[in-house]
Design an enzyme around this catalytic site. Structure first.
Site, PDB file in Angstrom:
ATOM      1  N   ASN A 181       0.826  -1.085   0.019  1.00 27.68           N
ATOM      2  CA  ASN A 181      -0.007  -0.288  -0.171  1.00 27.68           C
ATOM      3  C   ASN A 181       0.851   1.385   0.111  1.00 27.68           C
ATOM      4  O   ASN A 181       1.044   1.825  -1.047  1.00 27.68           O
ATOM      5  CB  ASN A 181      -0.853  -0.162   1.153  1.00 27.68           C
ATOM      6  CG  ASN A 181      -1.842   1.035   1.182  1.00 27.68           C
ATOM      7  OD1 ASN A 181      -1.753   2.092   0.469  1.00 27.68           O
ATOM      8  ND2 ASN A 181      -2.987   0.844   1.777  1.00 27.68           N
ATOM      9  N   ASP A 182       1.434   1.435   0.987  1.00 32.05           N
ATOM     10  CA  ASP A 182       2.251   2.714   1.225  1.00 32.05           C
ATOM     11  C   ASP A 182       3.475   2.858   0.221  1.00 32.05           C
ATOM     12  O   ASP A 182       3.845   4.119  -0.297  1.00 32.05           O
ATOM     13  CB  ASP A 182       2.826   3.257   2.803  1.00 32.05           C
ATOM     14  CG  ASP A 182       1.320   3.252   3.932  1.00 32.05           C
ATOM     15  OD1 ASP A 182       0.413   3.880   3.201  1.00 32.05           O
ATOM     16  OD2 ASP A 182       1.627   2.898   4.771  1.00 32.05           O
ATOM     17  N   VAL A 183       3.897   1.715  -0.247  1.00 34.12           N
ATOM     18  CA  VAL A 183       5.161   1.892  -0.880  1.00 34.12           C
ATOM     19  C   VAL A 183       4.882   2.016  -2.594  1.00 34.12           C
ATOM     20  O   VAL A 183       5.718   2.344  -3.253  1.00 34.12           O
ATOM     21  CB  VAL A 183       6.032   0.479  -0.915  1.00 34.12           C
ATOM     22  CG1 VAL A 183       6.526   0.268   0.553  1.00 34.12           C
ATOM     23  CG2 VAL A 183       5.156  -0.561  -1.332  1.00 34.12           C
ATOM     24  N   VAL A 184       3.451   2.255  -2.691  1.00 36.51           N
ATOM     25  CA  VAL A 184       3.070   2.563  -4.245  1.00 36.51           C
ATOM     26  C   VAL A 184       2.311   3.724  -3.953  1.00 36.51           C
ATOM     27  O   VAL A 184       1.578   4.280  -4.970  1.00 36.51           O
ATOM     28  CB  VAL A 184       2.412   1.146  -4.760  1.00 36.51           C
ATOM     29  CG1 VAL A 184       3.241   0.184  -4.891  1.00 36.51           C
ATOM     30  CG2 VAL A 184       1.225   0.990  -4.015  1.00 36.51           C
TER      31      VAL A 184
END
Lengths: 114, 479
Positions: free
Chosen positions: B399-402
């Site tokens: 989630n957060d890494v994209v």
């Protein structure tokens, strides 16, 4: 008997720290986990320190704490080796498929059923 | 005579052991030589342990009568500690690797702390420098021990929610100063002879309490940083106690790991665009961050079969795995799906974010376990430009890494963090359990984007459906 005074100690620390820094600096990201558990295994050498203090223990307190030191140190070393070895055995290229390249000295790691 | 011979032997073997450990670690820097690297290091460790028993000729006269008991205890501790850990390490599922590394690391820290405790109780250590080094090693070891156990409990989902008390930062600072003060007291009192054992116990309890309180507020996604910093701590503690015991092998091995762990910690923190202090003290994700500016559009769900079919007719697919893949144990299904796509001529690559998962490189290991060749796996810097020329990016449990907010939204807590540009692909599919936000509690604009479709469900189940759908189409030749 080896004797290491403060400054010699600092030199050893400095050089060893530098060596560690250089070794890890070149490692590709793909190996970060095995490397971490590998270095985790390496500090398992603390078990030796545990054996040294336990052999020299004279009171019950020293003996109990020394026993804990060896117990924990041995756990660190053995566990670190087991997981690292398992992980590294899994890495492979498309050119060398399957686990055929495993060195003969290792018994097959049990594989998790899905 | 026998004294000198055994000391010479111990010294020589320790030297060889230190070399083997370093050389083994060095061999672990490449995937080709890595498996032999751990074996080399293992031999070094084994001979070093064996030869340590020759120390019996050097024990003090006071300890001589207890020698048979002590040797017996050492052997029992070796067999039990080593045996249980070995068994656990062999048996545990690959997805549980982060917590195993955490617990083994905690054991090392505990061992270093215990060695310091024995030295303090036995009053073997005299002189202010060795005493300070003992206490410093004890403090770091005890923090690493307690902190690693908390990290283990979090990863094992025994502790589910980060615990955050008001003024936590000040409580922790107070605890730290208190344990430091206790250490200073011990050092000062030792100079005049007698230290009450209560002081020593108090010192260790305070240090462990500090380690617990320091780790409790840290959330799951920060675990890569936490695990590698405690790894460095344990190495440092071992090195320091090595100096106290005048054992160069311990000093070298400990300090090498200390420096290596620090390097890895910095790499991880950099991958999140945060400082190490920020990870440890900021209680990230604490304040519920509301939508930063309204995100336009809506999440468009799609059926797994449709997504699978679409990918089968694409030319190129890049897969972005995250912790959700590990949690769902979907790695084998994923590779099965990938092999189907490849059989139909689709080019498939994996893109790994440095902090995806719960420990450094966890995704690499997960994919390796499923049998994915490592030349299909690419790191952020190597693949990020390719998304723009790719037909489909498939995001699984990440989630957060994209989250594109990291690139564009200055008010976002993750602004500035390097992300995988999955949103640049022509079509994006996101496999996700539900509509929840990421770990950082931030809305992800990617999910609302024009070119993105959501596939809801457990990653393993979704992938199984996709496999079925693609199989149903037959091979490309037949179609």
């Amino acid at each position: 008997m080896i004797h290491i005074d403060s400054f010699t100690g600092l030199y050893i620390f400095m050089l060893a720290g530098f060596a560690g820094w250089i070794i890890i600096g070149r490692v590709p990201a793909i190996l970060h986990t095995p490397l971490m558990s590998g270095s985790n295994f390496v500090h398992g050498i603390v078990v030796i320190g545990g054996i040294i203090v336990l052999l020299d223990a004279t009171t019950l307190t020293e003996r109990i704490i020394g026993f804990i030191a060896v117990l924990l140190g041995a756990g660190n070393a053995a566990g670190g080796y087991a997981v690292t070895d398992r992980m590294l055995a899994m890495f492979q290229t498309s050119a060398h498929p399957a686990h055929a390249k495993r060195p003969a000295h290792k018994r097959a790691a049990p594989h998790k059923k899905v | 005579m026998i004294d000198q011979v055994s000391q010479l032997l111990v010294g020589a073997v320790d030297l060889v052991a230190a070399f083997l450990l370093l050389y083994g670690l060095h061999r672990m820097a490449s995937p080709v030589t890595a498996p032999s690297g751990i074996f080399v290091a293992g031999i070094g460790m084994a001979v070093a342990i064996l030869v340590t028993f020759l120390d019996i000729v050097g024990v003090s006269a006071a300890a001589r009568p207890f020698l048979p008991v002590n040797i017996g205890l050492a052997l029992i501790a070796l067999v039990i500690g080593g045996g249980v850990s070995w068994w656990g390490g062999r048996k545990v599922a690959m997805t549980a690797m982060p917590q195993m590394v955490a617990i083994y690391n905690g054991m090392g820290g505990g061992a270093a702390g215990s060695i310091a405790a024995v030295e303090l109780f036995a009053r073997h250590t005299t002189g202010i420098v060795p005493l300070v080094v003992t206490l410093l090693g004890a403090l770091i070891g005890a923090v690493s021990f307690a902190g690693s156990i908390i990290a283990w409990a979090k990863l094992q989902s025994i502790l589910n929610k980060p615990l955050r008390l008001p003024f936590m930062r000040y409580i922790n600072l107070f605890l730290f100063l208190l344990s430091l003060a206790a250490g200073v007291m011990i050092a000062v009192l030792s100079q005049s002879g007698a230290v009450s054992p209560d002081f020593i116990y108090g010192f260790f309890i305070l240090a462990m309490l500090f380690g617990i309180m320091l780790t409790l507020p840290i959330g799951g996604a920060d675990m890569p940083v936490v695990i590698s910093i405690y790894n460095a701590f344990t190495g440092l503690a071992v090195g320091l106690e090595g100096f106290v015991l005048q054992n160069p092998a311990l000093m070298i091995a400990g300090m090498v790991v200390g420096a290596a762990g620090l390097m890895l910690t910095i790499l991880m923190a950099r991958a999140m665009n945060r400082s190490i202090a920020n990870v440890l003290f900021s209680n990230f994700g604490d304040a519920p961050t509301h939508a930063h500016g309204a995100i336009k559009g809506e999440m468009k769900p799609t059926a797994p079969a449709d997504a699978g079919t679409f990918m089968r007719y694409a030319k190129s697919v890049i897969i972005v795995p995250g912790y959700g893949l590990a949690a769902a144990q979907g790695q084998q299904k994923l590779f099965e799906f990938v092999k189907l796509l490849q059989a139909d001529g689709v080019s498939v690559k994996f893109a790994i974010h440095p902090v995806a998962g719960r420990m450094p490189g966890q995704m690499d290991v997960l994919l390796a376990e499923a049998g994915v060749p490592y030349d299909m796996i690419f790191q952020l810097d190597d693949i990020n430009t390719e998304f723009a020329e790719t037909d489909v990016s498939l995001v699984i449990g990440a989630n957060d890494v994209v989250n594109p907010a990291a690139r564009t939204d200055k008010s976002s807590p993750i602004f500035g963090m390097p992300i995988l540009n999955a949103d640049k692909a022509k079509q994006v599919y996101v496999i996700k359990r539900g509509q929840g936000k990421g770990y950082a509690g931030i809305q992800n604009a990617l999910f609302y984007a024009e070119n993105c479709n959501m596939v809801y469900g457990d990653a393993a189940a979704v992938l199984a459906t996709m496999i079925e759908a693609v199989r149903g189409l037959g091979t490309k030749a037949a179609a």
